[in-house]
Design an enzyme around this catalytic site. Structure first.
Site, PDB file in Angstrom:
ATOM      1  N   SER A  14      13.195  13.379  32.802  1.00  0.00           N
ATOM      2  CA  SER A  14      13.540  12.002  32.482  1.00  0.00           C
ATOM      3  C   SER A  14      13.326  11.794  30.985  1.00  0.00           C
ATOM      4  O   SER A  14      12.298  12.177  30.438  1.00  0.00           O
ATOM      5  CB  SER A  14      12.634  11.045  33.274  1.00  0.00           C
ATOM      6  OG  SER A  14      12.951   9.708  32.959  1.00  0.00           O
ATOM      7  N   SER A  16      15.175  13.222  28.658  1.00  0.00           N
ATOM      8  CA  SER A  16      15.608  14.400  27.895  1.00  0.00           C
ATOM      9  C   SER A  16      16.958  14.194  27.210  1.00  0.00           C
ATOM     10  O   SER A  16      17.286  14.893  26.255  1.00  0.00           O
ATOM     11  CB  SER A  16      15.667  15.637  28.792  1.00  0.00           C
ATOM     12  OG  SER A  16      16.635  15.473  29.811  1.00  0.00           O
ATOM     13  N   GLY A  17      17.746  13.252  27.705  1.00  0.00           N
ATOM     14  CA  GLY A  17      19.068  12.991  27.133  1.00  0.00           C
ATOM     15  C   GLY A  17      20.220  13.359  28.043  1.00  0.00           C
ATOM     16  O   GLY A  17      21.364  13.397  27.612  1.00  0.00           O
ATOM     17  N   LYS A  18      19.931  13.618  29.323  1.00  0.00           N
ATOM     18  CA  LYS A  18      20.979  14.003  30.279  1.00  0.00           C
ATOM     19  C   LYS A  18      22.087  12.963  30.358  1.00  0.00           C
ATOM     20  O   LYS A  18      23.269  13.287  30.204  1.00  0.00           O
ATOM     21  CB  LYS A  18      20.395  14.181  31.693  1.00  0.00           C
ATOM     22  CG  LYS A  18      19.399  15.263  31.867  1.00  0.00           C
ATOM     23  CD  LYS A  18      18.853  15.298  33.293  1.00  0.00           C
ATOM     24  CE  LYS A  18      18.285  13.988  33.786  1.00  0.00           C
ATOM     25  NZ  LYS A  18      17.167  13.447  33.016  1.00  0.00           N
ATOM     26  N   SER A  86      17.096  16.763  39.134  1.00  0.00           N
ATOM     27  CA  SER A  86      17.201  17.913  40.048  1.00  0.00           C
ATOM     28  C   SER A  86      16.158  18.974  39.700  1.00  0.00           C
ATOM     29  O   SER A  86      16.497  20.039  39.192  1.00  0.00           O
ATOM     30  CB  SER A  86      18.617  18.486  40.058  1.00  0.00           C
ATOM     31  OG  SER A  86      19.111  18.739  38.769  1.00  0.00           O
TER      32      SER A  86
END
Length: 191
Positions: A14, A16-18, A86
């Site tokens: 969470s 991280s920039g996904k 995930s």
């Protein structure tokens, strides 16, 4: 649709920039004429998966449902972009087998926990540290770094633009996307 349906799967902690990277990828692909759909953990948790918590069993079911939605969208010819923590390798391998390894492009969005916590765009880490959230990935629940992702981007050291360029270059190298606009222009000039 004239495109290869596939799933681009962003995984990481969470913060991280996904989601940011996934959103930028969707815009870039749309600009090239591709038909896409973006699935994001936050959006699905408030709708389709609102009945699920964060137990290990619920996390597996969350990813299973997302995989099913992605597969249906791919059957309709779409390029699906998914941004989900995930955390477990087993879940991501389940997806790879279900979707097919030739249509599953896993991207590890690598960013140290300390940096993710400093960013804390949703205030979740503060809630975890205050004891308000349990089973939070990276703090009191594990995150297994992908062993064989198609690509790893480091959002602590790279700008979003640099990471996006790496993603687009890799998708082209894999033959998943091409310069759709050039193809369309060449077709128009033939008529």
């Amino acid at each position: 649709m004239g495109q290869k349906p596939f799933l681009v799967w962003f995984t990481g902690l969470s913060g991280s920039g996904k989601s940011t990277l996934a959103n930028h990828l969707e815009v870039a692909l749309h600009q090239q004429g591709f038909k896409t759909y973006l699935l994001d953990g936050d959006n699905l948790r408030t709708g389709l998966n609102q009945d699920l918590g964060f137990s290990p069993q619920d996390r597996v079911e969350n990813i299973r449902r997302v995989g099913e939605v992605a597969r249906l969208m791919m059957e309709a010819g779409l390029i699906v972009i998914a941004a989900f923590i995930s955390p477990m390798e087993k879940e991501r391998e389940m997806l790879r087998k279900y979707i097919g390894s030739d249509a599953f492009f896993e991207i590890h969005v690598n960013c140290p926990l300390e940096k993710c916590e400093a960013r804390d765009p949703k205030g979740l880490y503060k809630k975890v540290r205050a004891g308000l959230i349990k089973n939070f990935t990276g703090i009191d629940a594990p995150y297994e770094i992908p062993t064989h992702p198609a690509l790893t981007v480091n959002t602590e050291q790279e700008s979003i633009a640099t990471s996006l360029k790496k993603v687009l270059t890799s998708l082209k190298l894999w033959g998943i996307i091409n310069d759709q606009l050039s193809i369309l222009k060449s077709l128009l000039f033939k008529f």
